[in-house]
Design a protein around this motif. Structure first.
Motif, PDB file in Angstrom:
ATOM      1  N   VAL A 185      18.683 -41.583  63.438  1.00 49.86           N
ATOM      2  CA  VAL A 185      17.520 -41.822  64.306  1.00 49.86           C
ATOM      3  C   VAL A 185      17.974 -41.874  65.760  1.00 49.86           C
ATOM      4  O   VAL A 185      17.374 -41.242  66.638  1.00 49.86           O
ATOM      5  CB  VAL A 185      16.780 -43.119  63.897  1.00 49.86           C
ATOM      6  N   ALA A 186      19.029 -42.642  66.034  1.00 49.70           N
ATOM      7  CA  ALA A 186      19.530 -42.770  67.409  1.00 49.70           C
ATOM      8  C   ALA A 186      19.965 -41.406  67.953  1.00 49.70           C
ATOM      9  O   ALA A 186      19.661 -41.056  69.093  1.00 49.70           O
ATOM     10  CB  ALA A 186      20.694 -43.763  67.450  1.00 49.70           C
ATOM     11  N   LYS A 187      20.654 -40.634  67.132  1.00 48.93           N
ATOM     12  CA  LYS A 187      21.106 -39.304  67.556  1.00 48.93           C
ATOM     13  C   LYS A 187      19.914 -38.402  67.866  1.00 48.93           C
ATOM     14  O   LYS A 187      19.903 -37.695  68.867  1.00 48.93           O
ATOM     15  CB  LYS A 187      21.982 -38.681  66.472  1.00 48.93           C
ATOM     16  N   ARG A 188      18.891 -38.444  66.997  1.00 48.73           N
ATOM     17  CA  ARG A 188      17.694 -37.626  67.215  1.00 48.73           C
ATOM     18  C   ARG A 188      16.998 -37.989  68.531  1.00 48.73           C
ATOM     19  O   ARG A 188      16.420 -37.143  69.206  1.00 48.73           O
ATOM     20  CB  ARG A 188      16.712 -37.795  66.054  1.00 48.73           C
ATOM     21  N   GLU A 189      17.084 -39.273  68.908  1.00 46.62           N
ATOM     22  CA  GLU A 189      16.463 -39.735  70.147  1.00 46.62           C
ATOM     23  C   GLU A 189      17.422 -39.680  71.345  1.00 46.62           C
ATOM     24  O   GLU A 189      17.147 -40.265  72.384  1.00 46.62           O
ATOM     25  CB  GLU A 189      15.949 -41.174  69.956  1.00 46.62           C
ATOM     26  N   ASN A 190      18.551 -38.984  71.170  1.00 44.42           N
ATOM     27  CA  ASN A 190      19.562 -38.799  72.230  1.00 44.42           C
ATOM     28  C   ASN A 190      20.153 -40.114  72.732  1.00 44.42           C
ATOM     29  O   ASN A 190      20.437 -40.257  73.923  1.00 44.42           O
ATOM     30  CB  ASN A 190      18.991 -37.979  73.394  1.00 44.42           C
ATOM     31  N   MET A 191      20.336 -41.058  71.836  1.00 43.28           N
ATOM     32  CA  MET A 191      20.960 -42.335  72.180  1.00 43.28           C
ATOM     33  C   MET A 191      22.430 -42.268  71.801  1.00 43.28           C
ATOM     34  O   MET A 191      22.789 -41.726  70.761  1.00 43.28           O
ATOM     35  CB  MET A 191      20.266 -43.480  71.451  1.00 43.28           C
ATOM     36  N   LYS A 192      23.267 -42.850  72.648  1.00 39.01           N
ATOM     37  CA  LYS A 192      24.706 -42.780  72.424  1.00 39.01           C
ATOM     38  C   LYS A 192      25.243 -43.952  71.613  1.00 39.01           C
ATOM     39  O   LYS A 192      26.397 -43.945  71.207  1.00 39.01           O
ATOM     40  CB  LYS A 192      25.433 -42.736  73.768  1.00 39.01           C
ATOM     41  N   MET A 193      24.419 -44.979  71.399  1.00 31.09           N
ATOM     42  CA  MET A 193      24.950 -46.149  70.714  1.00 31.09           C
ATOM     43  C   MET A 193      23.877 -46.915  69.955  1.00 31.09           C
ATOM     44  O   MET A 193      22.684 -46.775  70.220  1.00 31.09           O
ATOM     45  CB  MET A 193      25.642 -47.074  71.695  1.00 31.09           C
ATOM     46  N   ILE A 194      24.388 -47.703  69.026  1.00 31.86           N
ATOM     47  CA  ILE A 194      23.584 -48.688  68.313  1.00 31.86           C
ATOM     48  C   ILE A 194      24.170 -50.044  68.673  1.00 31.86           C
ATOM     49  O   ILE A 194      25.385 -50.237  68.592  1.00 31.86           O
ATOM     50  CB  ILE A 194      23.638 -48.458  66.788  1.00 31.86           C
ATOM     51  N   CYS A 195      23.329 -50.985  69.070  1.00 28.01           N
ATOM     52  CA  CYS A 195      23.765 -52.342  69.401  1.00 28.01           C
ATOM     53  C   CYS A 195      23.317 -53.283  68.288  1.00 28.01           C
ATOM     54  O   CYS A 195      22.177 -53.211  67.832  1.00 28.01           O
ATOM     55  CB  CYS A 195      23.133 -52.803  70.713  1.00 28.01           C
ATOM     56  N   ILE A 196      24.244 -54.144  67.853  1.00 28.45           N
ATOM     57  CA  ILE A 196      23.922 -55.119  66.820  1.00 28.45           C
ATOM     58  C   ILE A 196      24.407 -56.484  67.305  1.00 28.45           C
ATOM     59  O   ILE A 196      25.574 -56.838  67.119  1.00 28.45           O
ATOM     60  CB  ILE A 196      24.574 -54.767  65.467  1.00 28.45           C
ATOM     61  N   PRO A 197      23.532 -57.256  67.961  1.00 30.66           N
ATOM     62  CA  PRO A 197      23.964 -58.591  68.407  1.00 30.66           C
ATOM     63  C   PRO A 197      24.101 -59.525  67.202  1.00 30.66           C
ATOM     64  O   PRO A 197      23.248 -59.533  66.314  1.00 30.66           O
ATOM     65  CB  PRO A 197      22.824 -59.039  69.330  1.00 30.66           C
ATOM     66  N   ILE A 198      25.203 -60.257  67.152  1.00 33.05           N
ATOM     67  CA  ILE A 198      25.402 -61.219  66.067  1.00 33.05           C
ATOM     68  C   ILE A 198      25.891 -62.547  66.638  1.00 33.05           C
ATOM     69  O   ILE A 198      26.430 -62.596  67.741  1.00 33.05           O
ATOM     70  CB  ILE A 198      26.395 -60.707  64.999  1.00 33.05           C
TER      71      ILE A 198
END
Length: 126
Positions: A103-116
């Protein structure tokens, strides 16, 4: 979905000092822009296969939004990822992250953030 999140997170929120608040979490889950991936086991009998066994709560945002600063690169932020205990360690969480990467790649996003939370050893070990 709310019950699955509470089941997995209430003790962790309480241990962090932040504390669990049903209304707070319900408000977070219904904010504009909130999206979900839902997982059900279709191999269960028809009367049971509507039971949620996993979910991801995510949004499209910018890096700094996590710290309430609207700066940085556009990213997909995962706020919750949960799999029922009996379905854990079967690759479901990994598969959900793979879907989010697509999904992120399709939307041209370079990263996924996961705050923990630093105290969340289960997530840190995952």
């Amino acid at each position: 979905g709310f019950e699955l999140i509470r089941e997995n997170m209430e003790d962790k929120y309480d241990a962090s000092g932040y504390g669990w608040d049903d209304e707070d979490k319900e408000r977070e889950l219904t904010e504009d822009g909130t999206r979900f991936l839902l997982v059900r086991d279709l191999n269960l009998p028809k009367s049971e296969n509507d039971q949620l066994i996993g979910l991801v709560n995510f949004r499209f945002t910018v890096e700094g939004d996590i710290m309430e600063k609207m700066v940085g690169d556009v990213c997909l932020t995962v706020w919750d990822i949960h799999v029922s205990e009996e379905y854990q360690r079967k690759g479901i969480g990994k598969h959900l992250i793979t879907i989010l990467e697509l999904v992120a790649k399709r939307e041209n996003m370079k990263m996924i953030c996961i705050p923990i939370q630093n105290e969340d050893e289960d997530t840190l070990n995952w």
